[in-house]
Design a protein around this motif. Structure first.
Motif, short mmCIF file in Angstrom:
data_model
loop_
_atom_site.label_atom_id
_atom_site.label_comp_id
_atom_site.label_asym_id
_atom_site.label_seq_id
_atom_site.Cartn_x
_atom_site.Cartn_y
_atom_site.Cartn_z
N PRO A 136 -10.09 16.12 -11.36
CA PRO A 136 -11.18 16.48 -10.45
C PRO A 136 -10.74 16.31 -9.00
O PRO A 136 -9.79 15.59 -8.70
CB PRO A 136 -12.29 15.48 -10.82
N PHE A 137 -11.48 16.97 -8.12
CA PHE A 137 -11.12 16.98 -6.70
C PHE A 137 -10.98 15.56 -6.14
O PHE A 137 -10.01 15.24 -5.45
CB PHE A 137 -12.20 17.75 -5.92
N TRP A 138 -11.97 14.70 -6.44
CA TRP A 138 -11.96 13.35 -5.88
C TRP A 138 -10.74 12.56 -6.36
O TRP A 138 -10.20 11.72 -5.63
CB TRP A 138 -13.25 12.60 -6.23
N ALA A 139 -10.28 12.83 -7.59
CA ALA A 139 -9.12 12.12 -8.13
C ALA A 139 -7.84 12.53 -7.40
O ALA A 139 -6.97 11.69 -7.12
CB ALA A 139 -8.99 12.38 -9.62
N TRP A 140 -7.71 13.84 -7.09
CA TRP A 140 -6.54 14.29 -6.32
C TRP A 140 -6.52 13.61 -4.95
O TRP A 140 -5.47 13.18 -4.47
CB TRP A 140 -6.57 15.80 -6.14
N GLY A 141 -7.69 13.53 -4.32
CA GLY A 141 -7.76 12.89 -3.01
C GLY A 141 -7.39 11.42 -3.07
O GLY A 141 -6.59 10.92 -2.27
N GLY A 142 -7.98 10.71 -4.03
CA GLY A 142 -7.67 9.29 -4.17
C GLY A 142 -6.21 9.05 -4.49
O GLY A 142 -5.59 8.11 -3.96
N LEU A 143 -5.64 9.90 -5.36
CA LEU A 143 -4.23 9.75 -5.73
C LEU A 143 -3.33 9.95 -4.52
O LEU A 143 -2.35 9.21 -4.33
CB LEU A 143 -3.88 10.75 -6.83
N SER A 144 -3.63 10.93 -3.69
CA SER A 144 -2.80 11.18 -2.50
C SER A 144 -2.86 9.99 -1.55
O SER A 144 -1.84 9.60 -0.96
CB SER A 144 -3.25 12.46 -1.79
N GLY A 145 -4.03 9.38 -1.39
CA GLY A 145 -4.15 8.20 -0.53
C GLY A 145 -3.38 7.02 -1.08
O GLY A 145 -2.70 6.30 -0.34
N LEU A 146 -3.47 6.81 -2.39
CA LEU A 146 -2.76 5.70 -3.02
C LEU A 146 -1.25 5.88 -2.92
O LEU A 146 -0.51 4.92 -2.64
CB LEU A 146 -3.17 5.59 -4.49
N LEU A 147 -0.76 7.10 -3.15
CA LEU A 147 0.68 7.36 -3.03
C LEU A 147 1.16 7.14 -1.60
O LEU A 147 2.23 6.57 -1.38
CB LEU A 147 1.00 8.79 -3.48
N GLY A 148 0.35 7.60 -0.62
CA GLY A 148 0.71 7.38 0.78
C GLY A 148 0.77 5.91 1.12
O GLY A 148 1.71 5.45 1.79
N ALA A 149 -0.22 5.14 0.66
CA ALA A 149 -0.25 3.71 0.95
C ALA A 149 0.92 2.99 0.31
O ALA A 149 1.59 2.15 0.94
CB ALA A 149 -1.57 3.11 0.45
N ALA A 150 1.22 3.32 -0.96
CA ALA A 150 2.33 2.67 -1.65
C ALA A 150 3.66 2.96 -0.96
O ALA A 150 4.49 2.07 -0.77
CB ALA A 150 2.39 3.13 -3.11
N PHE A 151 3.84 4.22 -0.55
CA PHE A 151 5.09 4.59 0.11
C PHE A 151 5.26 3.83 1.43
O PHE A 151 6.34 3.29 1.72
CB PHE A 151 5.13 6.09 0.36
N VAL A 152 4.21 3.79 2.23
CA VAL A 152 4.29 3.14 3.54
C VAL A 152 4.51 1.63 3.40
O VAL A 152 5.30 1.03 4.14
CB VAL A 152 3.02 3.44 4.36
N LEU A 153 3.85 1.01 2.44
CA LEU A 153 3.97 -0.44 2.28
C LEU A 153 5.31 -0.85 1.69
O LEU A 153 5.78 -1.96 1.94
CB LEU A 153 2.83 -0.96 1.39
N LEU A 154 5.93 0.03 0.91
CA LEU A 154 7.17 -0.34 0.22
C LEU A 154 8.43 0.12 0.94
O LEU A 154 9.54 -0.25 0.52
CB LEU A 154 7.17 0.25 -1.21
N ASN A 155 8.30 0.92 1.99
CA ASN A 155 9.48 1.45 2.68
C ASN A 155 9.41 1.15 4.18
O ASN A 155 8.33 1.12 4.75
CB ASN A 155 9.60 2.96 2.47
N ARG A 156 10.58 0.98 4.78
CA ARG A 156 10.64 0.77 6.22
C ARG A 156 10.89 2.09 6.92
O ARG A 156 10.99 3.15 6.29
CB ARG A 156 11.74 -0.26 6.56
N TYR A 157 11.07 2.05 8.24
CA TYR A 157 11.05 3.25 9.05
C TYR A 157 12.11 4.29 8.66
O TYR A 157 11.81 5.49 8.62
CB TYR A 157 11.21 2.91 10.54
N ALA A 158 13.34 3.87 8.36
CA ALA A 158 14.42 4.83 8.12
C ALA A 158 14.10 5.78 6.97
O ALA A 158 14.29 7.00 7.08
CB ALA A 158 15.73 4.09 7.84
N ILE A 159 13.60 5.25 5.86
CA ILE A 159 13.26 6.10 4.72
C ILE A 159 12.04 6.95 5.04
O ILE A 159 11.96 8.14 4.70
CB ILE A 159 13.02 5.24 3.47
#
Length: 430
Positions: A136-159
């Motif tokens: 569903p639409f809301w799930a795609w939106g939530g998934l994109s936010g979660l992936l963005g948050a996980a990436f930012v929290l787990l990686n530093r600037y160079a990556i």
């Protein structure tokens, strides 16, 4: 090459401090500007450019070019403040009085809630179209936010920078490829570089000049410059080169989108829906004219555009918030700025952008959300342009790096432009 403000300002001694790389090494180091440009160009910006092309053809092409120059001036001013003073823009704002802290603190909390929902909704649109019925639409939106948050929290600037370069590469190839595919009229395009204002085009013109290429993320440019390892005036030349390359790429990107609007929509008198959904209308037009493969490639570019904005905001605006909290606590030592990415305030704001706005996803991106996001965006840019003028001509700025007449002129024009856009946004709400 477009000259940036203050490129030719300041004594020769100041220029002699520049020990940044030259030649091919400069091209290898380009990065923070690409990050701020990729973050700033969102789906709404693309729709605005498409609508301008659809309504007025090539007539407003000159406005897109001027818009890139305005953003070069603003980003250069931000980067110059960081490098010349050794202070961050938040420290600069705090020096202007406590009112800036109240303004920015209130703004960044409210804006983050509204933008989080808007950005996740925008990314859900192309994903839902690429994989109909899968989630569903809301799930795609939530998934994109979660992936963005996980990436930012787990990686530093160079990556982070490397991934943002990949996304802007996809965006650039897709949009410029579309512009070539629709066979632009080069004669009309050249005539479009001559300033003119067709009837009913004033607000579209101001929007093209001021709206594409970043709002609050322009203020994050100095932090990304520092994260790259560029500190002190000796990196001024590299910063300016990086900034020019990024916004020339953005300018080409915007011009290409206007060409698509002019050639594909203007002649056929096809109108688009408002907001991000206008890109889904374009996908349908592309499928009808060029086939499903071209439409699918466009949707992939659409995803790259929206998800790169999520990554850029989740990382860059969280840095601004972390520095805001650091300043509130009265911590001013330079060493305390190096760990903003690992601070609890940084992590809090990443989560603030991700979880509370998910409530908005269940409402199906209501009209009030779109209005609120437009209003919040309009209120920040006059603040940024005016305070940059103040800071870059103040006593804390080393004399050799203060703004000259060209920089001050562009910042003043930017202030007026964004003030007019802000008033128009409020007027349209009423």
């Amino acid at each position: 090459m477009i000259a940036t403000p203050a490129d030719s300002e300041g004594p020769e001694a100041a220029r002699g401090q520049d020990a940044s790389p030259s030649g091919f090494m400069r091209w290898k180091l380009v990065g923070p500007g690409i990050v701020v440009a990729a973050t700033g160009v969102g789906a709404g910006d693309l729709v605005a450019t498409l609508v301008a092309g659809a309504r007025f053809g090539y007539a407003l092409l000159w406005a897109a070019v001027i818009g890139s120059i305005v953003k070069i001036a603003l980003a250069e001013a931000t980067g110059r403040y960081h490098l010349a003073t050794g202070s961050t823009i938040l420290e600069g704002w705090r020096s202007l009085g406590r009112w800036t802290s109240w303004y920015f603190g209130t703004y960044i909390i409210l804006w983050g809630f509204v933008y989080g929902g808007t950005a996740m909704s925008a990314t859900a649109l192309p994903l839902s179209a690429l994989f109909p019925g899968f989630l569903p639409f809301w799930a795609w939106g939530g998934l994109s936010g979660l992936l963005g948050a996980a990436f930012v929290l787990l990686n530093r600037y160079a990556i982070f920078e490397a991934v943002m370069k990949l996304f802007i590469g996809i965006m650039f190839v897709v949009v410029v490829g579309l512009a070539i595919l629709v066979a632009p009229d080069f004669g009309e395009a050249l005539r479009g570089l001559v300033p003119r204002l067709p009837d009913g085009s004033v607000i579209y013109t101001l929007g093209l000049i001021g709206g594409v290429g970043g709002t609050i993320t322009l203020a994050a440019y100095g932090y990304w410059v520092n994260a790259k390892g560029w500190t002190g005036p000796r990196w001024m030349g590299m910063m300016r080169f990086d900034n020019r390359v990024a916004y020339i790429v953005t300018g080409i990107f915007v011009v290409a989108m206007l060409i698509v609007g002019a050639e594909l929509l203007h002649a056929a008198q096809i109108s688009l829906s408002g907001g991000d959904r206008g890109l889904l209308d374009l996908e349908a037009v592309l499928a009808e004219r060029f086939g499903s493969k071209v439409a699918t490639i466009f949707l992939i570019g659409f995803v790259a555009t929206t998800f790169s904005s999520i990554l850029g905001v989740w990382q860059g605006v969280s840095l601004l918030f972390a520095d805001f909290v650091r300043n509130l606590r009265g911590i001013h030592a330079a060493g305390d700025r190096t760990d903003l990415e690992t601070s609890s305030a940084f992590r809090f704001y990443v989560l603030w952008l991700t979880f509370p706005p998910m409530i908005l996803l269940t409402l199906g991106q209501p009209f009030a959300l779109i209005i609120a996001y437009g209003a919040f965006g309009a209120f920040f840019m006059p603040f940024l342009a005016l305070t940059l003028m103040w800071l870059l001509n103040g006593r804390a700025m080393p004399r050799e790096w203060r703004s000259g007449w060209l920089s001050n002129l562009l910042l003043a024009l930017s202030s007026i432009l964004f003030a007019v856009l802000c008033v128009n946004q409020i007027w349209s709400m009423l």
